[in-house]
Design a protein around this motif. Structure first.
Motif, PDB file in Angstrom:
ATOM      1  N   THR A 182       9.816   9.298  -6.822  1.00  0.00           N
ATOM      2  CA  THR A 182       9.280   9.781  -5.544  1.00  0.00           C
ATOM      3  C   THR A 182       8.131  10.755  -5.779  1.00  0.00           C
ATOM      4  O   THR A 182       8.114  11.477  -6.773  1.00  0.00           O
ATOM      5  CB  THR A 182      10.368  10.476  -4.696  1.00  0.00           C
ATOM      6  N   SER A 183       7.195  10.759  -4.838  1.00  0.00           N
ATOM      7  CA  SER A 183       6.083  11.697  -4.920  1.00  0.00           C
ATOM      8  C   SER A 183       6.496  13.067  -4.370  1.00  0.00           C
ATOM      9  O   SER A 183       5.664  13.961  -4.272  1.00  0.00           O
ATOM     10  CB  SER A 183       4.890  11.145  -4.145  1.00  0.00           C
ATOM     11  N   GLY A 184       7.776  13.207  -3.985  1.00  0.00           N
ATOM     12  CA  GLY A 184       8.257  14.521  -3.537  1.00  0.00           C
ATOM     13  C   GLY A 184       8.725  14.552  -2.102  1.00  0.00           C
ATOM     14  O   GLY A 184       8.610  15.581  -1.435  1.00  0.00           O
TER      15      GLY A 184
ATOM     16  N   GLY B 172      -1.806  -0.900 -14.284  1.00  0.00           N
ATOM     17  CA  GLY B 172      -1.578   0.415 -13.702  1.00  0.00           C
ATOM     18  C   GLY B 172      -1.259   0.214 -12.232  1.00  0.00           C
ATOM     19  O   GLY B 172      -1.613  -0.796 -11.637  1.00  0.00           O
ATOM     20  N   CYS B 173      -0.595   1.220 -11.679  1.00  0.00           N
ATOM     21  CA  CYS B 173      -0.163   1.176 -10.283  1.00  0.00           C
ATOM     22  C   CYS B 173      -1.270   0.687  -9.343  1.00  0.00           C
ATOM     23  O   CYS B 173      -2.324   1.294  -9.245  1.00  0.00           O
ATOM     24  CB  CYS B 173       0.258   2.595  -9.917  1.00  0.00           C
ATOM     25  N   GLY B 174      -1.028  -0.406  -8.663  1.00  0.00           N
ATOM     26  CA  GLY B 174      -1.956  -0.872  -7.626  1.00  0.00           C
ATOM     27  C   GLY B 174      -3.203  -1.572  -8.114  1.00  0.00           C
ATOM     28  O   GLY B 174      -4.030  -2.005  -7.326  1.00  0.00           O
TER      29      GLY B 174
ATOM     30  N   MET C 192       8.957   2.026  -9.172  1.00  0.00           N
ATOM     31  CA  MET C 192       7.764   2.828  -9.465  1.00  0.00           C
ATOM     32  C   MET C 192       6.504   2.025  -9.207  1.00  0.00           C
ATOM     33  O   MET C 192       5.450   2.337  -9.741  1.00  0.00           O
ATOM     34  CB  MET C 192       7.750   3.237 -10.951  1.00  0.00           C
ATOM     35  N   GLY C 193       6.630   0.981  -8.410  1.00  0.00           N
ATOM     36  CA  GLY C 193       5.440   0.198  -8.080  1.00  0.00           C
ATOM     37  C   GLY C 193       4.743   0.798  -6.880  1.00  0.00           C
ATOM     38  O   GLY C 193       4.751   2.023  -6.688  1.00  0.00           O
ATOM     39  N   MET C 194       4.165  -0.052  -6.055  1.00  0.00           N
ATOM     40  CA  MET C 194       3.421   0.441  -4.904  1.00  0.00           C
ATOM     41  C   MET C 194       4.366   1.065  -3.873  1.00  0.00           C
ATOM     42  O   MET C 194       5.419   0.526  -3.584  1.00  0.00           O
ATOM     43  CB  MET C 194       2.677  -0.735  -4.258  1.00  0.00           C
ATOM     44  N   GLY C 195       3.917   2.194  -3.311  1.00  0.00           N
ATOM     45  CA  GLY C 195       4.640   2.766  -2.183  1.00  0.00           C
ATOM     46  C   GLY C 195       5.534   3.939  -2.523  1.00  0.00           C
ATOM     47  O   GLY C 195       5.875   4.171  -3.679  1.00  0.00           O
ATOM     48  N   GLU C 196       5.875   4.700  -1.482  1.00  0.00           N
ATOM     49  CA  GLU C 196       6.776   5.851  -1.623  1.00  0.00           C
ATOM     50  C   GLU C 196       8.184   5.408  -1.202  1.00  0.00           C
ATOM     51  O   GLU C 196       8.441   5.188  -0.018  1.00  0.00           O
ATOM     52  CB  GLU C 196       6.253   7.014  -0.757  1.00  0.00           C
TER      53      GLU C 196
ATOM     54  N   GLY D 206       0.846  -1.191   0.000  1.00  0.00           N
ATOM     55  CA  GLY D 206       0.000   0.000   0.000  1.00  0.00           C
ATOM     56  C   GLY D 206       0.880   1.239   0.000  1.00  0.00           C
ATOM     57  O   GLY D 206       2.077   1.158  -0.249  1.00  0.00           O
ATOM     58  N   CYS D 207       0.273   2.385   0.291  1.00  0.00           N
ATOM     59  CA  CYS D 207       1.047   3.626   0.312  1.00  0.00           C
ATOM     60  C   CYS D 207       0.331   4.650   1.175  1.00  0.00           C
ATOM     61  O   CYS D 207      -0.876   4.846   1.032  1.00  0.00           O
ATOM     62  CB  CYS D 207       1.203   4.171  -1.110  1.00  0.00           C
ATOM     63  N   PRO D 208       1.065   5.301   2.086  1.00  0.00           N
ATOM     64  CA  PRO D 208       0.414   6.272   2.986  1.00  0.00           C
ATOM     65  C   PRO D 208       0.175   7.649   2.365  1.00  0.00           C
ATOM     66  O   PRO D 208      -0.480   8.486   2.972  1.00  0.00           O
ATOM     67  CB  PRO D 208       1.415   6.380   4.144  1.00  0.00           C
ATOM     68  N   ILE D 209       0.710   7.900   1.160  1.00  0.00           N
ATOM     69  CA  ILE D 209       0.602   9.255   0.592  1.00  0.00           C
ATOM     70  C   ILE D 209      -0.839   9.552   0.159  1.00  0.00           C
ATOM     71  O   ILE D 209      -1.319  10.666   0.311  1.00  0.00           O
ATOM     72  CB  ILE D 209       1.582   9.447  -0.585  1.00  0.00           C
ATOM     73  N   GLY D 210      -1.509   8.546  -0.400  1.00  0.00           N
ATOM     74  CA  GLY D 210      -2.934   8.704  -0.683  1.00  0.00           C
ATOM     75  C   GLY D 210      -3.298   9.583  -1.861  1.00  0.00           C
ATOM     76  O   GLY D 210      -4.295  10.321  -1.809  1.00  0.00           O
ATOM     77  N   CYS D 211      -2.544   9.520  -2.941  1.00  0.00           N
ATOM     78  CA  CYS D 211      -2.939  10.272  -4.141  1.00  0.00           C
ATOM     79  C   CYS D 211      -4.276   9.725  -4.641  1.00  0.00           C
ATOM     80  O   CYS D 211      -4.415   8.511  -4.820  1.00  0.00           O
ATOM     81  CB  CYS D 211      -1.874  10.129  -5.229  1.00  0.00           C
ATOM     82  N   PRO D 212      -5.272  10.608  -4.871  1.00  0.00           N
ATOM     83  CA  PRO D 212      -6.626  10.117  -5.129  1.00  0.00           C
ATOM     84  C   PRO D 212      -6.825   9.439  -6.489  1.00  0.00           C
ATOM     85  O   PRO D 212      -7.817   8.747  -6.672  1.00  0.00           O
ATOM     86  CB  PRO D 212      -7.481  11.386  -5.030  1.00  0.00           C
ATOM     87  N   PHE D 213      -5.874   9.612  -7.410  1.00  0.00           N
ATOM     88  CA  PHE D 213      -6.023   8.986  -8.734  1.00  0.00           C
ATOM     89  C   PHE D 213      -5.326   7.624  -8.805  1.00  0.00           C
ATOM     90  O   PHE D 213      -5.366   6.951  -9.822  1.00  0.00           O
ATOM     91  CB  PHE D 213      -5.423   9.906  -9.819  1.00  0.00           C
ATOM     92  N   CYS D 214      -4.683   7.230  -7.708  1.00  0.00           N
ATOM     93  CA  CYS D 214      -3.823   6.046  -7.721  1.00  0.00           C
ATOM     94  C   CYS D 214      -4.475   4.892  -6.959  1.00  0.00           C
ATOM     95  O   CYS D 214      -4.925   5.072  -5.823  1.00  0.00           O
ATOM     96  CB  CYS D 214      -2.483   6.414  -7.090  1.00  0.00           C
ATOM     97  N   ALA D 215      -4.531   3.728  -7.590  1.00  0.00           N
ATOM     98  CA  ALA D 215      -5.183   2.570  -6.965  1.00  0.00           C
ATOM     99  C   ALA D 215      -4.476   2.168  -5.672  1.00  0.00           C
ATOM    100  O   ALA D 215      -5.120   1.768  -4.696  1.00  0.00           O
ATOM    101  CB  ALA D 215      -5.211   1.392  -7.937  1.00  0.00           C
ATOM    102  N   THR D 216      -3.164   2.312  -5.643  1.00  0.00           N
ATOM    103  CA  THR D 216      -2.427   1.968  -4.421  1.00  0.00           C
ATOM    104  C   THR D 216      -2.793   2.936  -3.299  1.00  0.00           C
ATOM    105  O   THR D 216      -3.016   2.531  -2.160  1.00  0.00           O
ATOM    106  CB  THR D 216      -0.905   2.032  -4.676  1.00  0.00           C
ATOM    107  N   GLY D 217      -2.830   4.217  -3.655  1.00  0.00           N
ATOM    108  CA  GLY D 217      -3.166   5.236  -2.662  1.00  0.00           C
ATOM    109  C   GLY D 217      -4.572   5.043  -2.118  1.00  0.00           C
ATOM    110  O   GLY D 217      -4.823   5.224  -0.925  1.00  0.00           O
ATOM    111  N   GLN D 218      -5.497   4.634  -2.987  1.00  0.00           N
ATOM    112  CA  GLN D 218      -6.881   4.437  -2.555  1.00  0.00           C
ATOM    113  C   GLN D 218      -6.999   3.263  -1.590  1.00  0.00           C
ATOM    114  O   GLN D 218      -7.859   3.246  -0.713  1.00  0.00           O
ATOM    115  CB  GLN D 218      -7.773   4.164  -3.776  1.00  0.00           C
TER     116      GLN D 218
HETATM  117 FE1  SF4 Z   1       0.814   8.522  -4.664  1.00  0.00          FE
HETATM  118 FE2  SF4 Z   1       2.847   7.015  -5.611  1.00  0.00          FE
HETATM  119 FE3  SF4 Z   1       1.681   6.450  -3.270  1.00  0.00          FE
HETATM  120 FE4  SF4 Z   1       0.333   6.059  -5.519  1.00  0.00          FE
HETATM  121  S1  SF4 Z   1       2.152   4.989  -4.893  1.00  0.00           S
HETATM  122  S2  SF4 Z   1      -0.453   7.016  -3.608  1.00  0.00           S
HETATM  123  S3  SF4 Z   1       1.071   7.749  -6.759  1.00  0.00           S
HETATM  124  S4  SF4 Z   1       2.810   8.295  -3.749  1.00  0.00           S
END
Ligand code: SF4
Ligand code: SAH
Length: 355
Positions: A206-208, A346-348, A170-174, A127-139
């Motif tokens: 990285t998401s930044g 696609g991611c996630g 560039m898979g799941m996670g930051e 999963g990923c804690p960043i939570g970008c709303p367009f990303c399946a992993t983030g959701q």
């Molecule tokens: Fe955002 Fe990347 Fe995490 Fe997806 S994997 S929620 S794009 S930071």
């Protein structure tokens, strides 16, 4: 019991020294793990029977189990849902690229060998804690970080099938949430006596996470950096990449510029085009202004729409218009080749599908 894939060079040598084993055993074991890619200690035939037994009793080799695998129709994208020891799953994707635009269909593994670029995309977190709303992993939310060996094991999974030429993280996670973990995996992957991938053939996205960019600027390995931008202003980026609230564009772009000044390496900025959200010409001009004079490159990504998000893909005409504004401003721009849309690559997205 330690997973040997988690141990760096020194730790592996210290472990063997503590067992009174000669130093060359570490080199032999590294060959078996990273070049022969064996999955159990019995296969390490040049070790003594005693050492093999001791290894079996007190260590493991992390081998994720592929519980789902999908292949695109053209055979060029293969995605695996890999189950870790604790039952959690992560995604890894193999993407094959040819020189010729219309390459033959892939029939078997031997054809895979003829493709010039064989890139594996790996995950760093469940999963990923960043939570970008367009990303399946983030959701899907966040469960835990991976151990370095669990990152490396995704590469080994595909390397057992086909020799790899590139790795993208560039898979799941930051990947920079736990910089040391990601970097330890990269060190194992690039060590000539271990997996031996050239650093320049590895890209981290990285998401930044600004401290991670600063750390990477100080590292000697010439690994490529990609930054997921997706918006040219803070108001929009706060929404699309919520980490922006912690590291807004001013800080992020300063870190990227310093990274370039220190390393003299080109940064890739990823920008997923979303219909009427971040794709109008004014936004393209704002992006060009943000990147003015930087040694960089913009990778425009066609959005992979996910099940539970309202975001849609930008139509092709507007993609071209957006790209033209950037190239007219002398910003190197490419459009990412889409891979494996129909197999939910696609991611996630594979993990989100129910198994
Ligand atoms: Fe955002 Fe990347 Fe995490 Fe997806 S994997 S929620 S794009 S930071
Ligand atoms: N978490 C890191 C790396 C993994 S995501 C990061 O965000 O950079 C890899 C890239 O895929 C990022 O640029 C991410 O924003 C993008 N991405 C995520 N979901 C996407 C989707 N549905 N369509 C297109 N790109 C997506």
């Amino acid at each position: 019991m330690p997973d040997l894939l988690n141990l760096n060079k020194k730790e592996l040598r210290d472990l063997l020294a503590s067992w009174n084993e000669p130093a060359y055993r570490a080199t032999q074991i590294e060959r078996w793990l990273y070049l022969e890619r064996v999955t159990d200690f019995d296969a390490m035939t040049n070790l003594t029977r005693d050492l093999r037994a001791r290894l079996s009793d007190s260590a493991t080799i992390g081998v994720p189990r592929a519980i789902a695998e999908t292949k695109s129709k053209d055979g060029l994208t293969r995605k695996a849902l890999l189950q870790l020891d604790d039952g959690n799953t992560v995604e890894a994707v193999l993407m094959l690229y040819a020189d010729a635009p219309d390459s033959p269909q892939l029939e078997d593994a031997s054809t895979a060998l003829s493709m010039t670029r064989r890139t594996v995309c790996i995950s760093t977190q469940v999963g990923c804690p960043i939570g970008c709303p367009f990303c399946a992993t983030g959701q899907a939310g966040y469960i835990r970080n991976l151990a370095p060996g669990e990152i490396v094991s995704q590469v080994l999974h595909f390397a057992r099938e086909t020799p790899l030429t590139n790795i993208v993280i560039m898979g799941m996670g930051e990947p920079f949430m736990k910089f040391d973990v990601t970097w330890r995996a990269i060190e194992t992957l690039t060590d000539p006596a271990r997996f031996g991938m050239g650093a320049r053939r590895i890209t981290v996205s990285t998401s930044g996470e600004v401290p991670g960019i600063e750390r990477m600027a100080r590292e000697k390995l010439q690994v490529n950096l990609a930054v997921s931008l997706h918006a040219p202003d803070d108001k929009l980026r706060d929404k699309l990449v919520p980490l922006n609230r912690k590291y807004p564009l001013g800080k992020l772009m300063r870190a990227a510029r310093e990274y370039i000044a220190k390393t003299n390496r080109r940064v890739t900025f990823e920008y997923a085009l979303m219909d009427t959200v971040n794709d109008n010409p004014n936004q393209a001009r704002a992006l060009a202004k943000l990147l003015d004079g930087m040694l960089c490159h913009v990778n425009l990504i066609p959005l992979n729409p996910t099940a539970s998000s309202p975001y849609k893909r930008t139509p092709p005409a507007r993609v071209r218009q957006f790209a033209k504004v950037l190239t007219d401003a002398n910003i190197a721009t490419t459009l990412r080749v889409e891979k494996g849309i129909e197999i939910a690559a696609g991611c996630g997205q594979l993990r989100q599908a129910k198994h």
